[in-house]
Design a protein around this motif. Structure first.
Motif, PDB file in Angstrom:
ATOM      1  N   ASN A   1      -0.637  15.240 -13.488  1.00 18.23           N
ATOM      2  CA  ASN A   1      -1.252  14.840 -12.227  1.00 18.23           C
ATOM      3  C   ASN A   1      -0.206  14.526 -11.163  1.00 18.23           C
ATOM      4  O   ASN A   1      -0.406  14.810  -9.973  1.00 18.23           O
ATOM      5  CB  ASN A   1      -2.187  13.660 -12.458  1.00 18.23           C
ATOM      6  N   ALA A   2       0.915  13.952 -11.579  1.00 12.21           N
ATOM      7  CA  ALA A   2       2.001  13.717 -10.625  1.00 12.21           C
ATOM      8  C   ALA A   2       2.527  15.047 -10.096  1.00 12.21           C
ATOM      9  O   ALA A   2       2.822  15.191  -8.902  1.00 12.21           O
ATOM     10  CB  ALA A   2       3.123  12.916 -11.286  1.00 12.21           C
ATOM     11  N   ALA A   3       2.638  16.035 -10.984  1.00 18.09           N
ATOM     12  CA  ALA A   3       3.074  17.361 -10.553  1.00 18.09           C
ATOM     13  C   ALA A   3       2.050  17.984  -9.615  1.00 18.09           C
ATOM     14  O   ALA A   3       2.411  18.680  -8.649  1.00 18.09           O
ATOM     15  CB  ALA A   3       3.289  18.258 -11.770  1.00 18.09           C
ATOM     16  N   ALA A   4       0.773  17.721  -9.868  1.00 12.79           N
ATOM     17  CA  ALA A   4      -0.285  18.276  -9.028  1.00 12.79           C
ATOM     18  C   ALA A   4      -0.182  17.752  -7.600  1.00 12.79           C
ATOM     19  O   ALA A   4      -0.297  18.522  -6.639  1.00 12.79           O
ATOM     20  CB  ALA A   4      -1.658  17.933  -9.608  1.00 12.79           C
ATOM     21  N   VAL A   5       0.050  16.449  -7.431  1.00 10.83           N
ATOM     22  CA  VAL A   5       0.124  15.909  -6.066  1.00 10.83           C
ATOM     23  C   VAL A   5       1.441  16.274  -5.387  1.00 10.83           C
ATOM     24  O   VAL A   5       1.529  16.278  -4.162  1.00 10.83           O
ATOM     25  CB  VAL A   5      -0.092  14.378  -6.047  1.00 10.83           C
ATOM     26  N   ARG A   6       2.471  16.605  -6.176  1.00 13.55           N
ATOM     27  CA  ARG A   6       3.732  17.058  -5.590  1.00 13.55           C
ATOM     28  C   ARG A   6       3.704  18.541  -5.243  1.00 13.55           C
ATOM     29  O   ARG A   6       4.574  19.040  -4.544  1.00 13.55           O
ATOM     30  CB  ARG A   6       4.893  16.820  -6.565  1.00 13.55           C
TER      31      ARG A   6
ATOM     32  N   ASP B   1       9.017   5.792 -19.315  1.00 22.06           N
ATOM     33  CA  ASP B   1       9.124   6.502 -18.036  1.00 22.06           C
ATOM     34  C   ASP B   1       7.789   6.631 -17.292  1.00 22.06           C
ATOM     35  O   ASP B   1       7.634   7.505 -16.433  1.00 22.06           O
ATOM     36  CB  ASP B   1       9.738   7.897 -18.236  1.00 22.06           C
ATOM     37  N   LEU B   2       6.840   5.747 -17.605  1.00 26.08           N
ATOM     38  CA  LEU B   2       5.546   5.809 -16.922  1.00 26.08           C
ATOM     39  C   LEU B   2       5.701   5.640 -15.412  1.00 26.08           C
ATOM     40  O   LEU B   2       4.965   6.246 -14.631  1.00 26.08           O
ATOM     41  CB  LEU B   2       4.606   4.731 -17.482  1.00 26.08           C
ATOM     42  N   SER B   3       6.679   4.848 -15.003  1.00 26.36           N
ATOM     43  CA  SER B   3       6.869   4.589 -13.573  1.00 26.36           C
ATOM     44  C   SER B   3       7.286   5.834 -12.793  1.00 26.36           C
ATOM     45  O   SER B   3       7.209   5.844 -11.570  1.00 26.36           O
ATOM     46  CB  SER B   3       7.913   3.483 -13.362  1.00 26.36           C
ATOM     47  N   ASP B   4       7.704   6.888 -13.502  1.00 25.15           N
ATOM     48  CA  ASP B   4       8.050   8.129 -12.803  1.00 25.15           C
ATOM     49  C   ASP B   4       6.822   8.755 -12.154  1.00 25.15           C
ATOM     50  O   ASP B   4       6.949   9.462 -11.144  1.00 25.15           O
ATOM     51  CB  ASP B   4       8.672   9.136 -13.771  1.00 25.15           C
ATOM     52  N   GLY B   5       5.647   8.523 -12.751  1.00 23.99           N
ATOM     53  CA  GLY B   5       4.429   9.139 -12.220  1.00 23.99           C
ATOM     54  C   GLY B   5       3.327   8.172 -11.884  1.00 23.99           C
ATOM     55  O   GLY B   5       2.273   8.583 -11.403  1.00 23.99           O
ATOM     56  N   ALA B   6       3.550   6.881 -12.156  1.00 27.17           N
ATOM     57  CA  ALA B   6       2.524   5.870 -11.874  1.00 27.17           C
ATOM     58  C   ALA B   6       3.140   4.728 -11.084  1.00 27.17           C
ATOM     59  O   ALA B   6       4.121   4.119 -11.512  1.00 27.17           O
ATOM     60  CB  ALA B   6       1.910   5.346 -13.174  1.00 27.17           C
ATOM     61  N   SER B   7       2.557   4.432  -9.941  1.00 25.54           N
ATOM     62  CA  SER B   7       3.045   3.328  -9.119  1.00 25.54           C
ATOM     63  C   SER B   7       2.422   2.006  -9.522  1.00 25.54           C
ATOM     64  O   SER B   7       3.002   0.945  -9.277  1.00 25.54           O
ATOM     65  CB  SER B   7       2.728   3.602  -7.649  1.00 25.54           C
ATOM     66  N   GLY B   8       1.230   2.060 -10.117  1.00 29.19           N
ATOM     67  CA  GLY B   8       0.537   0.834 -10.471  1.00 29.19           C
ATOM     68  C   GLY B   8      -0.426   1.033 -11.629  1.00 29.19           C
ATOM     69  O   GLY B   8      -0.766   2.172 -11.991  1.00 29.19           O
ATOM     70  N   ILE B   9      -0.846  -0.073 -12.216  1.00 32.35           N
ATOM     71  CA  ILE B   9      -1.857  -0.065 -13.272  1.00 32.35           C
ATOM     72  C   ILE B   9      -2.889  -1.134 -12.933  1.00 32.35           C
ATOM     73  O   ILE B   9      -2.543  -2.270 -12.617  1.00 32.35           O
ATOM     74  CB  ILE B   9      -1.273  -0.368 -14.666  1.00 32.35           C
TER      75      ILE B   9
ATOM     76  N   ALA C   1       0.832  -1.205   0.000  1.00 37.33           N
ATOM     77  CA  ALA C   1       0.000   0.000   0.000  1.00 37.33           C
ATOM     78  C   ALA C   1       0.868   1.257   0.000  1.00 37.33           C
ATOM     79  O   ALA C   1       0.556   2.238  -0.695  1.00 37.33           O
ATOM     80  CB  ALA C   1      -0.933  -0.007   1.209  1.00 37.33           C
ATOM     81  N   LYS C   2       1.961   1.236   0.753  1.00 37.03           N
ATOM     82  CA  LYS C   2       2.869   2.389   0.764  1.00 37.03           C
ATOM     83  C   LYS C   2       3.468   2.628  -0.617  1.00 37.03           C
ATOM     84  O   LYS C   2       3.640   3.778  -1.047  1.00 37.03           O
ATOM     85  CB  LYS C   2       3.979   2.168   1.790  1.00 37.03           C
ATOM     86  N   ARG C   3       3.814   1.552  -1.310  1.00 37.11           N
ATOM     87  CA  ARG C   3       4.345   1.706  -2.673  1.00 37.11           C
ATOM     88  C   ARG C   3       3.290   2.277  -3.617  1.00 37.11           C
ATOM     89  O   ARG C   3       3.597   3.061  -4.520  1.00 37.11           O
ATOM     90  CB  ARG C   3       4.827   0.355  -3.206  1.00 37.11           C
ATOM     91  N   MET C   4       2.047   1.885  -3.421  1.00 37.20           N
ATOM     92  CA  MET C   4       0.968   2.337  -4.302  1.00 37.20           C
ATOM     93  C   MET C   4       0.704   3.833  -4.183  1.00 37.20           C
ATOM     94  O   MET C   4       0.253   4.461  -5.145  1.00 37.20           O
ATOM     95  CB  MET C   4      -0.304   1.545  -3.995  1.00 37.20           C
ATOM     96  N   VAL C   5       0.959   4.389  -2.997  1.00 35.10           N
ATOM     97  CA  VAL C   5       0.715   5.819  -2.786  1.00 35.10           C
ATOM     98  C   VAL C   5       2.035   6.556  -2.531  1.00 35.10           C
ATOM     99  O   VAL C   5       2.087   7.530  -1.789  1.00 35.10           O
ATOM    100  CB  VAL C   5      -0.281   6.054  -1.624  1.00 35.10           C
ATOM    101  N   ALA C   6       3.091   6.096  -3.173  1.00 28.85           N
ATOM    102  CA  ALA C   6       4.401   6.732  -3.038  1.00 28.85           C
ATOM    103  C   ALA C   6       4.317   8.199  -3.454  1.00 28.85           C
ATOM    104  O   ALA C   6       3.546   8.556  -4.356  1.00 28.85           O
ATOM    105  CB  ALA C   6       5.425   5.996  -3.899  1.00 28.85           C
ATOM    106  N   PRO C   7       5.094   9.062  -2.819  1.00 27.45           N
ATOM    107  CA  PRO C   7       5.033  10.493  -3.126  1.00 27.45           C
ATOM    108  C   PRO C   7       5.204  10.790  -4.619  1.00 27.45           C
ATOM    109  O   PRO C   7       6.114  10.276  -5.258  1.00 27.45           O
ATOM    110  CB  PRO C   7       6.204  11.068  -2.309  1.00 27.45           C
ATOM    111  N   GLY C   8       4.294  11.609  -5.140  1.00 28.01           N
ATOM    112  CA  GLY C   8       4.397  12.029  -6.530  1.00 28.01           C
ATOM    113  C   GLY C   8       3.954  11.001  -7.547  1.00 28.01           C
ATOM    114  O   GLY C   8       4.176  11.187  -8.743  1.00 28.01           O
TER     115      GLY C   8
END
Length: 335
Positions: free
Chosen positions: A323-328, A60-68, A12-19
């Protein structure tokens, strides 16, 4: 089977990793086929596979997505090079997930309301998904706002099913994404959405507690608090953010994380609202798990043309980065 709370909490922590957020690419065969056809793509199994590979293999999807999140069909398919989807996604640094409900169906005794099905045989299916490489699962319940709905019966039926699903996931070692979606359909005001969402969440917390679900090992996927599609006044991003986090404050601090659904908002509005929500003070990670708001631009750019795969991936990448920038807190403007 006993629950491995440590493994679920770590995942769960990996799924909601920062950014980072979660990409929802779990449309049913019927829904995905319809969207392909609307974009001029023949609705074949191969085209559905090719589209999901386009998404998952975006550079580079993993830069902003933890899961699919995938549907059953995709999880059992392979990339063009023969690598099974779960293995290929893991290799890209992304956690693969699986939608396990079988859809919202008319609820007996409650005309006009629905209950999500899929509990029959769920334990065996979860064990198979885990063996095949899935790290998490998803179950969606839907609630429609009218003057009379959702009824107490619909709320209880759906939140009990969500809790039973969540408990089964944790026993199988999978993190449950728990998705109680109050739909945007209707002409209700934002205050009515807040009222209904709060009622649904209260019932859900009670059902989860009754089944001893470890809140630190789940990820909540709620709707944002927003007015109905047909309401004449649109709330601004700050109003949505304040109302949304106010409703969520009743969740305990140990909740694993919150990943918002887009719920049919435009990609730009969903991102603007997410950015405002991310600025709110909250004890749990706040991020996104968007479907249409991420993948629709990719589908429109690709529309089945092999030469336009890169264009589709660029469209997805742009939305994920925004969206990754938005949460960061790095996004200057969501437009």
């Amino acid at each position: 089977m006993t629950r491995d709370t440590t493994a679920c909490r770590d995942t769960a922590k990996r799924m909601v990793a920062p950014g980072k957020g979660i990409l929802a690419a779990d449309e049913s065969i019927g829904t995905m086929s319809s969207r392909l056809e609307k974009n001029g793509v023949e609705a074949t199994e191969e085209n559905r596979r090719a589209y999901r590979e386009l998404l998952a293999a975006t550079p580079d999807l993993s830069d902003g997505a933890s899961g699919i999140i995938f549907c059953d069909e995709t999880l059992n398919q392979s990339f063009a090079d023969g690598t099974p989807f779960p293995k290929a996604v893991h290799a890209l640094g992304i956690l693969p997930g699986i939608k396990v409900d079988t859809g919202a169906k008319p609820c007996p005794g409650l005309p006009g309301e629905k209950v999500t099905e899929g509990l029959d045989g769920l334990a065996d299916r979860l064990a198979e998904y885990a063996e095949n490489g899935a790290a998490f699962a998803k179950w969606r319940a839907v609630f429609t706002i009218t003057d009379q709905t959702p009824s107490r019966g619909a709320i209880r039926a759906n939140t009990n099913a969500l809790a039973r699903y969540a408990a089964a996931c944790q026993e199988a070692g999978l993190v449950p994404i728990v998705e109680p979606e109050v739909l945007m359909d209707g002409d209700h005001a934002i205050d009515r959405c807040a009222e209904v969402t709060a009622m649904v969440h209260a019932a859900l917390r009670e059902e989860l507690a009754l089944l001893n679900v470890d809140l630190a090992g789940i990820v909540l996927k709620p709707n944002m608090i927003i007015e109905g599609d047909d309401h004449e006044v649109h709330a601004n991003a700050e109003q949505v953010a304040e109302a949304t986090v106010t409703v969520l404050r009743d969740w305990p601090d140990e909740l694993g994380g919150v990943t918002f659904l887009s719920g049919g908002q435009s990609p730009e509005r969903a991102t603007a609202n997410l950015e405002a929500i991310a600025r709110q003070d909250a004890p749990w990670p706040l991020t996104f798990s968007f479907g249409r708001a991420l993948v629709d631009p990719a589908l429109k750019a690709w529309h089945g043309e092999p030469d336009l795969v890169e264009a589709g991936q660029n469209a997805l990448s742009d939305r994920v980065k925004a969206n990754a920038a938005a949460v960061r807190g790095d996004l200057v403007t969501a437009e």
